[in-house]
Design an enzyme around this catalytic site. Structure first.
Site, PDB file in Angstrom:
ATOM      1  N   SER A   9       0.860  -1.190   0.000  1.00  0.00           N
ATOM      2  CA  SER A   9       0.000   0.000   0.000  1.00  0.00           C
ATOM      3  C   SER A   9       0.890   1.232   0.000  1.00  0.00           C
ATOM      4  O   SER A   9       1.664   1.443   0.937  1.00  0.00           O
ATOM      5  CB  SER A   9      -0.882   0.014   1.248  1.00  0.00           C
ATOM      6  OG  SER A   9      -1.344   1.338   1.465  1.00  0.00           O
ATOM      7  N   HIS A  34      -1.161  -1.382  -4.305  1.00  0.00           N
ATOM      8  CA  HIS A  34      -2.438  -1.070  -3.637  1.00  0.00           C
ATOM      9  C   HIS A  34      -2.517   0.440  -3.422  1.00  0.00           C
ATOM     10  O   HIS A  34      -1.621   1.044  -2.827  1.00  0.00           O
ATOM     11  CB  HIS A  34      -2.509  -1.830  -2.309  1.00  0.00           C
ATOM     12  CG  HIS A  34      -3.811  -1.685  -1.593  1.00  0.00           C
ATOM     13  ND1 HIS A  34      -4.941  -2.418  -1.936  1.00  0.00           N
ATOM     14  CD2 HIS A  34      -4.179  -0.896  -0.554  1.00  0.00           C
ATOM     15  CE1 HIS A  34      -5.932  -2.082  -1.128  1.00  0.00           C
ATOM     16  NE2 HIS A  34      -5.503  -1.153  -0.280  1.00  0.00           N
ATOM     17  N   ASP A  36      -4.715   3.510  -2.015  1.00  0.00           N
ATOM     18  CA  ASP A  36      -5.785   3.841  -1.063  1.00  0.00           C
ATOM     19  C   ASP A  36      -6.350   5.235  -1.301  1.00  0.00           C
ATOM     20  O   ASP A  36      -5.642   6.237  -1.165  1.00  0.00           O
ATOM     21  CB  ASP A  36      -5.237   3.772   0.369  1.00  0.00           C
ATOM     22  CG  ASP A  36      -5.033   2.334   0.826  1.00  0.00           C
ATOM     23  OD1 ASP A  36      -5.997   1.555   0.751  1.00  0.00           O
ATOM     24  OD2 ASP A  36      -3.914   2.008   1.253  1.00  0.00           O
ATOM     25  N   MET A  38      -8.957   7.988  -0.070  1.00  0.00           N
ATOM     26  CA  MET A  38      -9.783   8.397   1.082  1.00  0.00           C
ATOM     27  C   MET A  38     -10.291   9.816   0.855  1.00  0.00           C
ATOM     28  O   MET A  38      -9.552  10.669   0.335  1.00  0.00           O
ATOM     29  CB  MET A  38      -8.953   8.346   2.358  1.00  0.00           C
ATOM     30  CG  MET A  38      -8.320   6.990   2.617  1.00  0.00           C
ATOM     31  SD  MET A  38      -7.420   6.980   4.165  1.00  0.00           S
ATOM     32  CE  MET A  38      -6.638   5.364   4.083  1.00  0.00           C
ATOM     33  N   HIS A  67      -8.359   0.978  -4.022  1.00  0.00           N
ATOM     34  CA  HIS A  67      -9.260   0.733  -2.895  1.00  0.00           C
ATOM     35  C   HIS A  67      -9.973   2.045  -2.592  1.00  0.00           C
ATOM     36  O   HIS A  67      -9.393   2.954  -1.993  1.00  0.00           O
ATOM     37  CB  HIS A  67      -8.421   0.234  -1.693  1.00  0.00           C
ATOM     38  CG  HIS A  67      -9.181   0.088  -0.427  1.00  0.00           C
ATOM     39  ND1 HIS A  67      -8.566  -0.138   0.792  1.00  0.00           N
ATOM     40  CD2 HIS A  67     -10.513   0.123  -0.165  1.00  0.00           C
ATOM     41  CE1 HIS A  67      -9.486  -0.222   1.746  1.00  0.00           C
ATOM     42  NE2 HIS A  67     -10.668  -0.062   1.183  1.00  0.00           N
ATOM     43  N   MET A  69     -12.207   4.373  -0.649  1.00  0.00           N
ATOM     44  CA  MET A  69     -12.861   4.637   0.635  1.00  0.00           C
ATOM     45  C   MET A  69     -13.518   5.999   0.475  1.00  0.00           C
ATOM     46  O   MET A  69     -13.087   7.007   1.074  1.00  0.00           O
ATOM     47  CB  MET A  69     -11.819   4.622   1.768  1.00  0.00           C
ATOM     48  CG  MET A  69     -11.314   3.215   2.076  1.00  0.00           C
ATOM     49  SD  MET A  69      -9.763   3.211   2.996  1.00  0.00           S
ATOM     50  CE  MET A  69      -8.603   3.258   1.628  1.00  0.00           C
ATOM     51  N   MET A 138     -11.110  -6.220   5.379  1.00  0.00           N
ATOM     52  CA  MET A 138     -10.338  -5.264   6.182  1.00  0.00           C
ATOM     53  C   MET A 138     -10.035  -5.889   7.542  1.00  0.00           C
ATOM     54  O   MET A 138     -10.939  -6.355   8.240  1.00  0.00           O
ATOM     55  CB  MET A 138     -11.139  -3.967   6.410  1.00  0.00           C
ATOM     56  CG  MET A 138     -11.400  -3.128   5.173  1.00  0.00           C
ATOM     57  SD  MET A 138      -9.931  -2.631   4.268  1.00  0.00           S
ATOM     58  CE  MET A 138      -9.090  -1.610   5.478  1.00  0.00           C
ATOM     59  N   PHE A 144      -6.518   4.736   8.057  1.00  0.00           N
ATOM     60  CA  PHE A 144      -5.120   5.022   8.394  1.00  0.00           C
ATOM     61  C   PHE A 144      -4.247   3.784   8.211  1.00  0.00           C
ATOM     62  O   PHE A 144      -4.708   2.663   8.433  1.00  0.00           O
ATOM     63  CB  PHE A 144      -5.006   5.497   9.854  1.00  0.00           C
ATOM     64  CG  PHE A 144      -5.858   6.701  10.135  1.00  0.00           C
ATOM     65  CD1 PHE A 144      -5.396   7.983   9.835  1.00  0.00           C
ATOM     66  CD2 PHE A 144      -7.137   6.555  10.654  1.00  0.00           C
ATOM     67  CE1 PHE A 144      -6.201   9.096  10.055  1.00  0.00           C
ATOM     68  CE2 PHE A 144      -7.952   7.665  10.877  1.00  0.00           C
ATOM     69  CZ  PHE A 144      -7.483   8.936  10.574  1.00  0.00           C
ATOM     70  N   GLY A 145      -3.003   4.020   7.852  1.00  0.00           N
ATOM     71  CA  GLY A 145      -2.014   2.949   7.857  1.00  0.00           C
ATOM     72  C   GLY A 145      -1.471   2.771   9.270  1.00  0.00           C
ATOM     73  O   GLY A 145      -1.765   3.573  10.170  1.00  0.00           O
ATOM     74  N   GLY A 146      -0.729   1.709   9.475  1.00  0.00           N
ATOM     75  CA  GLY A 146      -0.019   1.517  10.738  1.00  0.00           C
ATOM     76  C   GLY A 146      -0.854   1.069  11.913  1.00  0.00           C
ATOM     77  O   GLY A 146      -0.408   1.141  13.059  1.00  0.00           O
ATOM     78  N   ASP A 176      -6.369  -6.648   4.188  1.00  0.00           N
ATOM     79  CA  ASP A 176      -5.786  -5.298   4.237  1.00  0.00           C
ATOM     80  C   ASP A 176      -5.838  -4.750   5.659  1.00  0.00           C
ATOM     81  O   ASP A 176      -6.917  -4.576   6.218  1.00  0.00           O
ATOM     82  CB  ASP A 176      -6.587  -4.390   3.286  1.00  0.00           C
ATOM     83  CG  ASP A 176      -6.036  -2.973   3.181  1.00  0.00           C
ATOM     84  OD1 ASP A 176      -4.986  -2.681   3.769  1.00  0.00           O
ATOM     85  OD2 ASP A 176      -6.688  -2.157   2.490  1.00  0.00           O
ATOM     86  N   GLY A 178      -2.637  -4.018   8.898  1.00  0.00           N
ATOM     87  CA  GLY A 178      -1.818  -4.626   9.950  1.00  0.00           C
ATOM     88  C   GLY A 178      -1.114  -5.906   9.544  1.00  0.00           C
ATOM     89  O   GLY A 178      -0.691  -6.683  10.406  1.00  0.00           O
ATOM     90  N   SER A 199       2.759  -0.071   6.076  1.00  0.00           N
ATOM     91  CA  SER A 199       3.838   0.308   6.988  1.00  0.00           C
ATOM     92  C   SER A 199       4.881  -0.803   7.133  1.00  0.00           C
ATOM     93  O   SER A 199       6.070  -0.512   7.298  1.00  0.00           O
ATOM     94  CB  SER A 199       3.260   0.699   8.349  1.00  0.00           C
ATOM     95  OG  SER A 199       2.387  -0.304   8.821  1.00  0.00           O
TER      96      SER A 199
HETATM   97  C1  DX5 Z   1      -6.346   1.445   5.584  1.00  0.00           C
HETATM   98  C2  DX5 Z   1      -5.856   1.142   4.195  1.00  0.00           C
HETATM   99  C3  DX5 Z   1      -4.732   0.194   4.149  1.00  0.00           C
HETATM  100  C4  DX5 Z   1      -3.469   0.665   4.834  1.00  0.00           C
HETATM  101  C5  DX5 Z   1      -2.683  -0.527   5.249  1.00  0.00           C
HETATM  102  O1  DX5 Z   1      -7.529   2.151   5.515  1.00  0.00           O
HETATM  103  O2  DX5 Z   1      -6.898   0.601   3.410  1.00  0.00           O
HETATM  104  O3  DX5 Z   1      -4.440  -0.212   2.807  1.00  0.00           O
HETATM  105  O4  DX5 Z   1      -2.668   1.483   4.033  1.00  0.00           O
HETATM  106  O5  DX5 Z   1      -1.597  -0.083   5.987  1.00  0.00           O
HETATM  107  P1  DX5 Z   1      -0.863  -1.018   7.036  1.00  0.00           P
HETATM  108  O6  DX5 Z   1      -0.322  -2.184   6.273  1.00  0.00           O
HETATM  109  O7  DX5 Z   1       0.186  -0.134   7.595  1.00  0.00           O
HETATM  110  O8  DX5 Z   1      -1.889  -1.452   8.049  1.00  0.00           O
HETATM  111 ZN    ZN Z   2      -6.397  -0.338   1.437  1.00  0.00          ZN
END
Ligand code: DX5
Ligand code: ZN
Length: 220
Positions: A9, A34, A36, A38, A67, A69, A138, A144-146, A176, A178, A199
Site C-alpha cells: 500500500s 495497492h 488507497d 480516502m 481501494h 474509501m 479489512m 489510516f495505515g499503521g 488489508d 496490519g 507500513s
Molecule cells: C487502511 C488502508 C490500508 C493501509 C494498510 O484504511 O486501506 O491499505 O494502508 O496499511 P498497514 O499495512 O500499515 O496497516
Molecule cells: Zn487499502
C-alpha cells in the site's frame, strides 16, 4: 497450489518520491500496487485521486488495485479506469446501488471488488457473487495505515474463502490492515491469497528483505 500476491500500500510510501517508490517496490518483488483513496467523508482522512494514479501508471507494469474509501462511489470510477487502474474495489455501505457500481467498474474494463470493514457482514455478496472479481477483508477499520491487525478478521477470511470455493469462480481474496512478516501466514492459512502491506514494507529501508521474508513465511 495457491498463487500468493503481495500488494504494497503506497499510503505509507514517501509521497514526495512516489515514482521512485513504486518502481523500487516492484523491483523488490511486489505483485500489485495497492492504491488507497480516502475522501475525508466516508473515512476521516484525505489521500490521493486519479491524477496520482495516472502519474504512477507509466512507472510500473503490475496491476494497480484501487481501494475506494469514498462516498459516493460511482462518479469517480470512470476517472480511475482512465487513469490506468486494473482493479477497483469499494465499500458496499458507500454505494446506493451495489450491483450498478460493480457493473460500472466492469464496463470500464477493470476487475471489480467489494470491501468488508470489520463489522460489515459478508451477506452483501449474496446476490452479486457473479460480478465480483475480488473480495477485500479489512483487518483494521479503514482510514489510516499503521494500525494493529484485528484477529477476528481471520474468521471472516475463512468464511469468504468458503463462499469463493462454493461459487467455483476465480475471485481474489485480499486482506488489508496490519499485515506483517509475523502474521501473513495466519491470514494465508485462513484463506487469503493477496496481502496488502503498507507500513510493514515502506517502514523498512530494505523493501526486498520484507517481501522475501513474507514469501518465505507463505511457503512454510
Ligand atoms: C487502511 C488502508 C490500508 C493501509 C494498510 O484504511 O486501506 O491499505 O494502508 O496499511 P498497514 O499495512 O500499515 O496497516
Ligand atoms: Zn487499502
Amino acid at each position: 497450489m495457491t498463487t500468493y500476491r503481495i500488494a504494497p500500500s503506497i499510503l505509507s510510501a514517501d509521497f514526495a518520491r512516489l515514482g521512485e517508490e513504486v518502481r523500487n517496490v516492484v523491483s523488490a518483488g511486489a505483485d500489485i500496487i495497492h492504491f488507497d483513496v480516502m475522501d475525508n467523508h466516508y473515512v476521516p482522512n484525505l489521500t490521493i485521486g486519479p491524477l496520482v494514479c495516472q502519474a504512477i501508471r507509466p512507472h510500473v507494469d503490475v496491476p494497480i488495485d484501487v481501494h475506494l474509501m469514498v462516498k459516493p462511489v460511482d462518479r469517480i470510477i470512470p476517472d480511475f479506469a482512465k487513469a490506468g487502474a486494473n482493479i477497483i474495489t469499494f465499500h458496499p455501505e458507500a454505494s446506493e446501488h451495489i450491483d450498478r457500481s460493480l457493473q460500472l467498474i466492469r464496463d470500464h474494463g477493470c476487475k471489480a471488488g467489494l470491501v468488508f470493514n470489520p463489522a460489515t457482514p459478508l451477506s452483501y455478496l449474496e446476490h452479486v457473487m457473479d460480478k465480483v472479481d475480488m473480495i477485500l477483508i479489512m483487518s483494521v477499520n479503514p482510514g489510516f495505515g499503521g494500525q494493529s491487525f484485528i484477529p477476528q478478521a481471520l474468521k471472516k477470511i475463512a468464511e469468504a474463502r468458503r463462499l469463493i470455493d462454493e461459487s467455483g469462480r476465480d475471485i481474489l481474496l485480499e486482506v488489508d490492515g496490519g499485515i506483517k512478516i509475523e502474521n501473513i501466514a495466519a491470514a494465508a492459512a485462513a484463506g487469503a491469497d493477496t496481502f496488502v502491506a503498507g507500513s510493514a514494507i515502506f517502514g523498512q529501508p530494505d523493501y526486498k528483505a520484507v517481501i522475501d521474508a513474507m514469501r518465505a513465511n507463505l511457503a512454510k
